[in-house]
Enzyme design. Structure first.
Site, PDB file in Angstrom:
ATOM      1  N   CYS A  79      -5.723  -7.887  -3.609  1.00 27.97           N
ATOM      2  CA  CYS A  79      -5.667  -7.126  -4.451  1.00 27.97           C
ATOM      3  C   CYS A  79      -4.780  -7.525  -5.941  1.00 27.97           C
ATOM      4  O   CYS A  79      -5.043  -6.871  -6.904  1.00 27.97           O
ATOM      5  CB  CYS A  79      -5.111  -5.654  -4.171  1.00 27.97           C
ATOM      6  SG  CYS A  79      -6.480  -5.097  -2.657  1.00 27.97           S
ATOM      7  N   HIS A  82      -2.276  -1.178  -9.864  1.00 24.19           N
ATOM      8  CA  HIS A  82      -3.411  -1.230  -9.113  1.00 24.19           C
ATOM      9  C   HIS A  82      -3.605   0.125  -8.379  1.00 24.19           C
ATOM     10  O   HIS A  82      -2.820   0.928  -7.836  1.00 24.19           O
ATOM     11  CB  HIS A  82      -3.080  -2.353  -8.111  1.00 24.19           C
ATOM     12  CG  HIS A  82      -3.822  -2.428  -6.830  1.00 24.19           C
ATOM     13  ND1 HIS A  82      -5.219  -2.617  -7.065  1.00 24.19           N
ATOM     14  CD2 HIS A  82      -3.648  -2.478  -5.473  1.00 24.19           C
ATOM     15  CE1 HIS A  82      -5.887  -2.646  -5.870  1.00 24.19           C
ATOM     16  NE2 HIS A  82      -5.047  -2.582  -4.794  1.00 24.19           N
ATOM     17  N   ASN A 131     -10.143   1.737  -4.279  1.00 26.81           N
ATOM     18  CA  ASN A 131      -9.452   0.599  -4.285  1.00 26.81           C
ATOM     19  C   ASN A 131     -10.602  -0.512  -4.522  1.00 26.81           C
ATOM     20  O   ASN A 131     -11.276  -0.777  -3.559  1.00 26.81           O
ATOM     21  CB  ASN A 131      -8.630   0.451  -3.134  1.00 26.81           C
ATOM     22  CG  ASN A 131      -7.952  -0.911  -3.199  1.00 26.81           C
ATOM     23  OD1 ASN A 131      -8.217  -1.627  -3.963  1.00 26.81           O
ATOM     24  ND2 ASN A 131      -6.884  -1.075  -2.416  1.00 26.81           N
TER      25      ASN A 131
HETATM   26  N1  COA Z   1      -9.112  10.902   8.327  1.00 29.14           N
HETATM   27  C1  COA Z   1      -8.365  11.698   9.092  1.00 29.14           C
HETATM   28  N2  COA Z   1      -7.182  11.163  10.043  1.00 29.14           N
HETATM   29  C2  COA Z   1      -6.823   9.913   9.634  1.00 29.14           C
HETATM   30  C3  COA Z   1      -7.703   8.806   8.906  1.00 29.14           C
HETATM   31  C4  COA Z   1      -8.790   9.581   7.988  1.00 29.14           C
HETATM   32  N3  COA Z   1      -9.357   8.869   7.442  1.00 29.14           N
HETATM   33  N4  COA Z   1      -7.140   7.779   8.789  1.00 29.14           N
HETATM   34  C5  COA Z   1      -5.961   7.999   9.774  1.00 29.14           C
HETATM   35  N5  COA Z   1      -6.064   9.116  10.241  1.00 29.14           N
HETATM   36  C6  COA Z   1      -4.953   9.650  11.189  1.00 29.14           C
HETATM   37  C7  COA Z   1      -4.256   8.603  12.099  1.00 29.14           C
HETATM   38  O1  COA Z   1      -5.348   8.364  13.016  1.00 29.14           O
HETATM   39  C8  COA Z   1      -2.783   9.152  12.439  1.00 29.14           C
HETATM   40  O2  COA Z   1      -3.088  10.135  13.609  1.00 29.14           O
HETATM   41  P1  COA Z   1      -2.218  10.109  14.760  1.00 29.14           P
HETATM   42  O3  COA Z   1      -0.966  10.827  14.254  1.00 29.14           O
HETATM   43  O4  COA Z   1      -2.766  11.123  15.594  1.00 29.14           O
HETATM   44  O5  COA Z   1      -2.160   8.852  15.142  1.00 29.14           O
HETATM   45  C9  COA Z   1      -2.509  10.027  11.258  1.00 29.14           C
HETATM   46  O6  COA Z   1      -3.876  10.323  10.480  1.00 29.14           O
HETATM   47  C10 COA Z   1      -1.868   9.362  10.252  1.00 29.14           C
HETATM   48  O7  COA Z   1      -1.964   8.070  10.117  1.00 29.14           O
HETATM   49  P2  COA Z   1      -1.292   7.167   9.091  1.00 29.14           P
HETATM   50  O8  COA Z   1      -1.916   5.866   9.120  1.00 29.14           O
HETATM   51  O9  COA Z   1       0.058   7.168   9.475  1.00 29.14           O
HETATM   52  O10 COA Z   1      -1.642   7.875   7.611  1.00 29.14           O
HETATM   53  P3  COA Z   1      -1.004   7.821   6.358  1.00 29.14           P
HETATM   54  O11 COA Z   1      -0.216   8.961   5.740  1.00 29.14           O
HETATM   55  O12 COA Z   1      -0.218   6.374   6.542  1.00 29.14           O
HETATM   56  O13 COA Z   1      -2.281   7.463   5.354  1.00 29.14           O
HETATM   57  C11 COA Z   1      -3.457   5.483   4.364  1.00 29.14           C
HETATM   58  C12 COA Z   1      -3.277   6.192   5.767  1.00 29.14           C
HETATM   59  C13 COA Z   1      -4.365   4.365   5.066  1.00 29.14           C
HETATM   60  C14 COA Z   1      -4.201   6.302   3.436  1.00 29.14           C
HETATM   61  C15 COA Z   1      -2.097   5.107   3.955  1.00 29.14           C
HETATM   62  O14 COA Z   1      -1.279   4.590   4.793  1.00 29.14           O
HETATM   63  C16 COA Z   1      -2.186   4.008   2.768  1.00 29.14           C
HETATM   64  O15 COA Z   1      -2.712   4.310   1.673  1.00 29.14           O
HETATM   65  N6  COA Z   1      -1.504   2.914   2.953  1.00 29.14           N
HETATM   66  C17 COA Z   1      -1.591   1.680   2.049  1.00 29.14           C
HETATM   67  C18 COA Z   1      -2.990   1.337   1.839  1.00 29.14           C
HETATM   68  C19 COA Z   1      -2.985   0.252   0.886  1.00 29.14           C
HETATM   69  O16 COA Z   1      -2.362   0.384  -0.175  1.00 29.14           O
HETATM   70  N7  COA Z   1      -3.791  -0.716   1.103  1.00 29.14           N
HETATM   71  C20 COA Z   1      -4.136  -1.714   0.012  1.00 29.14           C
HETATM   72  C21 COA Z   1      -3.162  -2.730  -0.173  1.00 29.14           C
HETATM   73  S1  COA Z   1      -3.756  -3.438  -1.597  1.00 29.14           S
END
Ligand code: COA
Length: 320
Positions: free
Chosen positions: A114, A247, A277
């Site tokens: 990215c 980004h 993204n």
């Molecule tokens: N819908 C519903 N629930 C979801 C889900 C979805 N699409 N994706 C994950 N969950 C659930 C998980 O299973 C977890 O459940 P649990 O507590 O029962 O285990 C809960 O939601 C929390 O998951 P978590 O991964 O901690 O959520 P988060 O608040 O961190 O959000 C992202 C997830 C991916 C949106 C976030 O972590 C993110 O944006 N990360 C950075 C990604 C990024 O920038 N990547 C590219 C870099 S270039």
């Protein structure tokens, strides 16, 4: 005389198909409200079957060339940032060179996930400042939808397709003021997309896998540091920045960087709501949008930044 890499054109392309959060919630256990609250995304664009990174790159590049009002033959270097190239080789850069009908120039790809377009801007800046190139085309082009596992709700909600382009030319007027790029290869397990064929493991799925929560924390901290590094290198204050073009991974990561800059979200270019993204394309797509709608004007100081797999991260400070 100081030579600068000055922006003379920008371009962008988004495929026609719109995939909404509602669409995704029909195939995996998620909801529009969960995705929007956690990421800021409501929909993303999906490339059609006939589209590729090079076909999208061509449309974005032609727009940038048209805005710059130059002949394509004036370009002496093409840098394409992509993690989803049409082929392992020839490079997407070479394919784009051919599509643009340019016979004599150097073209290649770079891969910094990215952060790819920021790494591309850094290279273009070095080539122009050293005198090795005069006119450089940088393109970020991605078909993320083809490397996303559409059964994995932790990643399929995030990504979209598109291409962004910028044309830079040697000039006496200010342009890129500084670039800052970094890599730390210890984090493969937090965010990766394997190449099963090259690994000799055809059973491995060639899809993005991510520990989103951990990536989130590293991204917020790292982007805070790159803001400090960029301001210090230019002896500038936070208030000197007119626009932040980040980004587009997650609105909460973007908001944290804006807060670090004490910047109102009105001065942050946000496209992810309807694009998701788009990896290496996202910063250049956002930059193009704000240039074309008149928010970014000549003389404005613009901070572009990105974070991605590797990890890689970087910034480019530009006086537009
Ligand atoms: N819908 C519903 N629930 C979801 C889900 C979805 N699409 N994706 C994950 N969950 C659930 C998980 O299973 C977890 O459940 P649990 O507590 O029962 O285990 C809960 O939601 C929390 O998951 P978590 O991964 O901690 O959520 P988060 O608040 O961190 O959000 C992202 C997830 C991916 C949106 C976030 O972590 C993110 O944006 N990360 C950075 C990604 C990024 O920038 N990547 C590219 C870099 S270039």
């Amino acid at each position: 005389m100081t030579v600068y890499a000055r922006v003379i054109g920008t371009g962008g392309y988004l495929p026609a198909e719109i995939k909404t959060n509602e669409d995704i919630s029909k195939t995996v256990d998620t909801s529009d409200s969960w995705i929007f609250e956690r990421t800021g995304i409501t929909s993303r664009r999906i490339a059609a079957a006939h589209e590729t990174a090079s076909s999208m790159a061509e449309i974005a590049a032609r727009q940038a060339i048209e805005m710059a009002a130059i002949a394509a033959e004036e370009i002496d270097l093409i840098i394409v940032a992509t993690g989803t190239p049409d082929n392992v080789y020839p490079s997407t850069g070479c394919m784009l060179q051919h599509r643009l009908g340019i016979k004599k120039c150097v073209a290649f790809d770079i891969q910094a996930a990215c952060s790819g377009s920021i790494f591309g801007l850094d290279m273009a800046n070095q080539y122009i400042k050293s005198g090795a190139a005069k006119t450089v085309l940088v393109v970020g082009a991605e078909i993320c939808s083809r490397i996303v596992d559409w059964t994995d709700r932790g990643t399929c909600i995030l990504f979209g397709d598109g291409a962004g382009a910028v044309l830079l030319q040697a000039a006496e007027q200010e342009g890129i003021l500084s670039t800052h790029i970094h890599s730390d290869g210890r984090f493969e397990d937090l965010l990766k997309c394997p190449n099963p064929q090259a690994l000799g493991e055809p059973d491995v799925a060639g899809y993005i896998s991510m520990k989103g929560n951990e990536v989130f924390k590293v991204a917020v901290n790292t982007l805070g540091r790159i803001v400090d590094e960029t301001l210090a290198a230019n002896n500038m204050q936070k208030s000197d920045i007119d626009w932040l073009v980040p980004h587009q991974a997650n609105i909460r990561i973007i908001a944290a960087t804006a807060k670090k800059l004490k910047m109102s979200m009105d001065h942050v270019v946000v496209t992810l709501q309807e694009q998701g993204n788009t990896s290496s394309a996202s910063v250049l797509l956002a930059f193009n949008e704000a240039v074309r709608d008149g928010r970014i004007q000549r003389g404005h100081v613009v901070l572009l930044e990105a974070f991605g797999a590797g990890f890689t991260w970087g910034s480019a400070l530009i006086r537009y």
